[in-house]
Design an enzyme around this catalytic site. Structure first.
Site, PDB file in Angstrom:
ATOM      1  CD  GLU A   1      -7.483  -3.937 -11.530  1.00 49.50           C
ATOM      2  OE1 GLU A   1      -6.873  -4.684 -12.306  1.00 49.50           O
ATOM      3  OE2 GLU A   1      -8.238  -4.359 -10.636  1.00 49.50           O
TER       4      GLU A   1
ATOM      5  CG  ASP B   1       1.010   0.510  -5.488  1.00 48.88           C
ATOM      6  OD1 ASP B   1       0.212   0.845  -4.589  1.00 48.88           O
ATOM      7  OD2 ASP B   1       0.750  -0.354  -6.350  1.00 48.88           O
TER       8      ASP B   1
ATOM      9  CB  SER C   1      -7.236  -8.671 -12.339  1.00 49.18           C
ATOM     10  OG  SER C   1      -6.640  -7.987 -11.279  1.00 49.18           O
TER      11      SER C   1
ATOM     12  CB  SER D   1     -11.596 -17.346 -20.207  1.00 46.24           C
ATOM     13  OG  SER D   1     -10.921 -17.942 -19.122  1.00 46.24           O
TER      14      SER D   1
ATOM     15  N   GLY E   1      -8.494 -14.655  -7.075  1.00 45.78           N
ATOM     16  CA  GLY E   1      -8.845 -14.022  -5.800  1.00 45.78           C
ATOM     17  C   GLY E   1      -7.815 -14.256  -4.714  1.00 45.78           C
TER      18      GLY E   1
ATOM     19  CG  LEU F   1      -0.845 -14.914  -5.343  1.00 45.96           C
ATOM     20  CD1 LEU F   1      -0.614 -16.413  -5.489  1.00 45.96           C
ATOM     21  CD2 LEU F   1       0.294 -14.292  -4.542  1.00 45.96           C
ATOM     22  CB  SER F   2      -1.130  -9.717  -9.772  1.00 48.33           C
ATOM     23  OG  SER F   2      -0.886  -8.800  -8.762  1.00 48.33           O
TER      24      SER F   2
ATOM     25  CG  ASP G   1      -0.789  -5.620  -8.309  1.00 46.77           C
ATOM     26  OD1 ASP G   1       0.124  -5.458  -7.491  1.00 46.77           O
ATOM     27  OD2 ASP G   1      -1.990  -5.679  -8.002  1.00 46.77           O
TER      28      ASP G   1
ATOM     29  CG  HIS H   1      -2.104  -1.012   0.965  1.00 46.80           C
ATOM     30  ND1 HIS H   1      -3.191  -0.753   0.161  1.00 46.80           N
ATOM     31  CD2 HIS H   1      -2.239  -2.285   1.395  1.00 46.80           C
ATOM     32  CE1 HIS H   1      -3.974  -1.827   0.142  1.00 46.80           C
ATOM     33  NE2 HIS H   1      -3.410  -2.784   0.874  1.00 46.80           N
TER      34      HIS H   1
HETATM   35  C1  GLA Z   1      -3.153  -4.312  -4.893  1.00 45.35           C
HETATM   36  C2  GLA Z   1      -3.007  -3.174  -5.889  1.00 45.35           C
HETATM   37  C3  GLA Z   1      -1.563  -2.655  -5.905  1.00 45.35           C
HETATM   38  C4  GLA Z   1      -1.076  -2.337  -4.497  1.00 45.35           C
HETATM   39  C5  GLA Z   1      -1.370  -3.493  -3.544  1.00 45.35           C
HETATM   40  C6  GLA Z   1      -1.044  -3.147  -2.119  1.00 45.35           C
HETATM   41  O1  GLA Z   1      -2.421  -5.428  -5.297  1.00 45.35           O
HETATM   42  O2  GLA Z   1      -3.365  -3.581  -7.181  1.00 45.35           O
HETATM   43  O3  GLA Z   1      -1.481  -1.528  -6.745  1.00 45.35           O
HETATM   44  O4  GLA Z   1      -1.636  -1.144  -4.030  1.00 45.35           O
HETATM   45  O5  GLA Z   1      -2.731  -3.896  -3.604  1.00 45.35           O
HETATM   46  O6  GLA Z   1       0.312  -2.946  -1.953  1.00 45.35           O
END
Ligand code: GLA
Length: 386
Positions: free
Chosen positions: A160, A36, A128, A67, A122, A125-126, A172, A34
């Site tokens: 996003e 960035d 999206s 998908s 969910g 781990l990104s 991310d 948190h």
């Molecule tokens: C999510 C957001 C990121 C970052 C993190 C927390 O993954 O997509 O941009 O803010 O939360 O560090």
């Protein structure tokens, strides 16, 4: 799924061969949470799992999105690529098409697209971001736009914001675009300058623990944190001009923190300022080979996210706190946005089995949920596979 199987799945979906295959990874953040969107730095790594995108031109005036992870098939005309749809995964790739169009790039030919991803959904781990970045990377290649990886990350981030309505930072998408094997990315999220720092851990693994309590970034709690930090900046501006919380050292913050009259905004700001310092200390510790220090900073990061930022909750706290009890655990903390999702731990090789057994049992007993564990392999950023 192997590349061969993916290509075969494309043939069964569209009755023809895919012309190209692209990949973009998920990420795990080692420290710098948190920070960035507060102009601070982060320290994520790209993972070996991610999202694959196969496509071919279809000679028509529409884009088909399918998908293997989702049931629905969506077909949109080339004139329908700039408006988000009602709650569907398609908004992630669609949002990227829209960004290209917004940047003045003409999309004149249709595509048949097939997606498959192995980032647990969910889990924080990104998944999206990897879907956005793989789409941005594929379009860049197909349309010959020549955007660099940082721009591709920014395109993903905007998608996003505008199509998933999460006001996320750049971490991310940047990690997914710019990751490098066996390295973590020390990224300054204000200037977007970054350094790849080798992560060669002798006898130690990065273990990811999935709480299986889905993180709900779109629940509004994330955007609320963003807004609370903005409020803290506004209140601090009465005594000192600043754009981002990350501009303040801990000592500077202490001298002006009373200007933040909102108690919640005050706690949020305290986390951010402390986390920025911890991230810089952690990068130094890793470069110096001081893993013990790195681990202590990870633990302190978790505590701050729990107490001041309030993005952990029973599942993430149990997972981290149980990990801290295991001998051979160097450090453990929540990773990503929070509110569920995963923790990341540095664990000595000989303690991995005990960790999985002991933390798994205690976690299940306290939460009633079955966790899952993965040993992270740090991989490269987005690429064309074929
Ligand atoms: C999510 C957001 C990121 C970052 C993190 C927390 O993954 O997509 O941009 O803010 O939360 O560090």
């Amino acid at each position: 799924m192997t590349l061969q199987e993916l290509k075969a799945a494309y043939v069964s979906a569209y009755g023809k061969e895919a012309e190209a295959v692209y990949f973009a990874p998920g990420r795990v953040n080692l420290i710098g949470e948190h920070t960035d969107y507060n102009g601070g730095s982060v320290f994520p790594c790209a993972l070996s799992f991610g999202t694959y995108l196969l496509l071919s031109k279809n000679g028509g005036k529409s884009v088909k999105f399918r998908s293997l992870n989702q049931p629905e098939v969506t077909e949109l005309g080339l004139d329908q690529l700039t408006t988000p749809l009602d709650k569907t995964w398609v908004n992630y790739p669609l949002g990227v098409f829209a960004q290209y169009i917004k940047r003045g790039v003409a999309i004149t030919e249709g595509y048949d697209i097939l997606i498959w991803g192995d980032v647990p959904n969910g889990a924080g781990l990104s998944s999206s971001a990897s879907l956005e970045v793989v789409t941005a990377f594929a379009l860049n290649d197909q349309l010959g736009t020549g955007f660099n990886r940082t721009v591709l990350a920014q395109i993903g981030q905007k998608a996003e914001h505008e199509f998933a309505f999460v006001n996320c930072g750049i971490m991310d998408q940047f990690a997914s675009a710019n990751g490098a094997k066996d390295s973590a990315i020390h990224l300054n999220c204000d200037t977007l300058e970054f350094e790849l720092v080798p992560v060669k851990l002798e006898g130690v693994k990065i273990l990811i623990s999935n709480t299986h309590s889905p993180h709900k970034l779109d629940s509004g709690a994330y955007n609320q944190r963003v807004a609370e930090c903005k409020l803290a900046v506004e209140q601090l501006n009465k005594v000192r001009p600043l754009k981002y919380l990350a501009e303040l050292t801990e000592a500077e913050f202490k001298s002006i923190e009373s200007a933040i009259t909102d108690p919640v905004a005050h706690k949020r700001a305290r986390h951010v300022v402390g986390e920025v310092q911890r991230t810089s200390d952690a990068v130094k510790a890793l470069k110096a080979g001081d893993l013990v220090k790195f681990g202590q900073l990870m633990n302190a990061s978790h505590a701050s996210l729990r107490d001041d930022y309030e993005v952990t909750g029973l599942q993430l706290d149990t997972m981290a706190e149980e990990a801290w009890k295991v001998e051979g655990v160097i450090g453990s903390r929540m990773t990503g946005g929070g509110f569920g999702g995963c923790t990341v731990s540095l664990v000595k090789d000989e303690a991995i089995d005990t960790f999985i057994a002991q933390v798994g049992k205690a976690y299940e007993a306290k939460t009633g949920l079955k966790p899952e564990f993965y040993i992270a392999e740090i991989g490269d950023g987005a690429c064309k596979l074929n």
